[in-house]
Enzyme design. Structure first.
Site, PDB file in Angstrom:
ATOM      1  CG  ASP A  87      48.958  38.660  72.608  1.00 46.16           C
ATOM      2  OD1 ASP A  87      48.048  39.368  73.085  1.00 46.16           O
ATOM      3  OD2 ASP A  87      50.159  39.006  72.592  1.00 46.16           O
ATOM      4  CE1 TYR A 132      44.937  52.264  80.401  1.00 40.66           C
ATOM      5  CE2 TYR A 132      45.067  51.104  82.515  1.00 40.66           C
ATOM      6  CZ  TYR A 132      45.142  52.278  81.776  1.00 40.66           C
ATOM      7  OH  TYR A 132      45.433  53.461  82.412  1.00 40.66           O
TER       8      TYR A 132
END
Length: 308
Positions: free
Chosen positions: A258, A166
């Site tokens: 990531d 987000y």
């Protein structure tokens, strides 16, 4: 038989290291960073494609050439005349980073406009990965097209992995983001949220609340990242807390989450249990924050991934 990996989203031009005005240009973006880690950690014979849309300018060509040089394809991703890549610059305060973006007319915003090309890019994949940023850059109708394509791929046997990731500035309101994420969660098998993001958007009081909410949404495998705090994992009927690895002096936290996602998914593709995958992912993330930039060299990723 399902085979290969597809990651969907926007890979931008990255400017970093701008001391005295001397900037380095690279390529990065959350879903690309994750695919980079996957590509470095799975066998070269397994296809790995970045599904997006690209411009027809010289920078876009250089970007696709960079992908190809590192064994990353682009499947049936369209080339959009007159469009170009998004751009962002990283500034560092110690090891913490902040970003400045120029991405309003990036080609990737049109990645779901060609329904047939998108479906072709996702066909027959063992694993498909996307994020909340993938959703955020799309218009509402394109978002619906993407989620429909993911549902179709899932019905055909693909595993769908999603990191909500987000970023408030990309959404017109928290309500819009929650609606998009709830829809996405209903179409995925693996969720890889970060607790502070979930607390900001949903008001979750702790990682366990994030875990339970996603389980109630029907996600069978949930991995709640929480920075240097333990990761909370729910899979195969049990919940487990996996300690993160402490790094005394990180040099750059860019891409840590990531790379965790990429290592976790690579380990699951390899057949590791969720618990073992999370432990390997922590090792990779701890290594990545000790090098500059979002894309650690493949050999660095492999050494951390394979370490006992």
């Amino acid at each position: 038989m399902q085979q290969g990996v597809a990651s969907i989203g926007e890979c931008m031009l990255e400017l970093s290291g701008g001391k005295e005005g001397n900037w380095r240009m690279g390529y990065a973006g959350d879903t690309f960073n994750t695919l980079w880690a996957i590509r470095g950690l799975i066998p070269p014979a397994i296809p790995a494609d970045y599904v997006s849309a690209f411009g027809d300018d010289p920078f876009s060509k250089q970007q696709r050439d960079f992908f190809a040089q590192h064994g990353i394809g682009t499947a049936a991703s369209p080339v959009i005349p007159g469009r170009r890549p998004g751009l962002y610059a990283i500034t560092l305060d110690g090891a913490e980073r902040s970003f400045t973006y120029w991405r309003a007319d990036s080609a990737a915003r049109l990645l779901a406009n060609d329904r047939d090309a998108l479906g072709k890019s996702l066909q027959g994949r063992e694993l498909i990965y996307f994020s909340g940023i993938t959703l955020a850059i799309l218009e509402h109708s394109a978002r619906a097209t993407l989620v429909a394509a993911l549902r179709q791929a899932r019905e055909a046997g693909s595993r769908i992995a999603f990191d909500p990731n987000y970023r408030p500035r990309l959404w017109t309101s928290p309500e819009q983001a929650r609606m998009a994420f709830d829809d996405a969660l209903s179409a995925c098998d693996i969720a890889l949220p970060t607790f502070p993001d979930e607390a900001a958007l949903y008001g979750d009081a702790g990682p366990q609340e994030t875990l339970e909410r996603m389980k109630k949404a029907g996600v069978r495998e949930v991995v709640v990242k929480n920075g240097s705090e333990p990761t909370l994992l729910s899979a195969e009927g049990k919940d487990i807390s996996i300690p993160a690895l402490h790094v005394e002096k990180p040099v750059d936290t860019t891409g840590a989450g990531d790379s965790f996602n990429g290592a976790y998914l690579a380990a699951r593709l390899e057949g590791n249990t969720p618990e073992d995958a999370a432990r390997r992912a922590h090792r990779v993330a701890a290594t990545v924050i000790q090098v500059y930039g979002a894309l650690a060299p493949f050999e660095v990723l492999r050494e951390a991934f394979q370490r006992a």
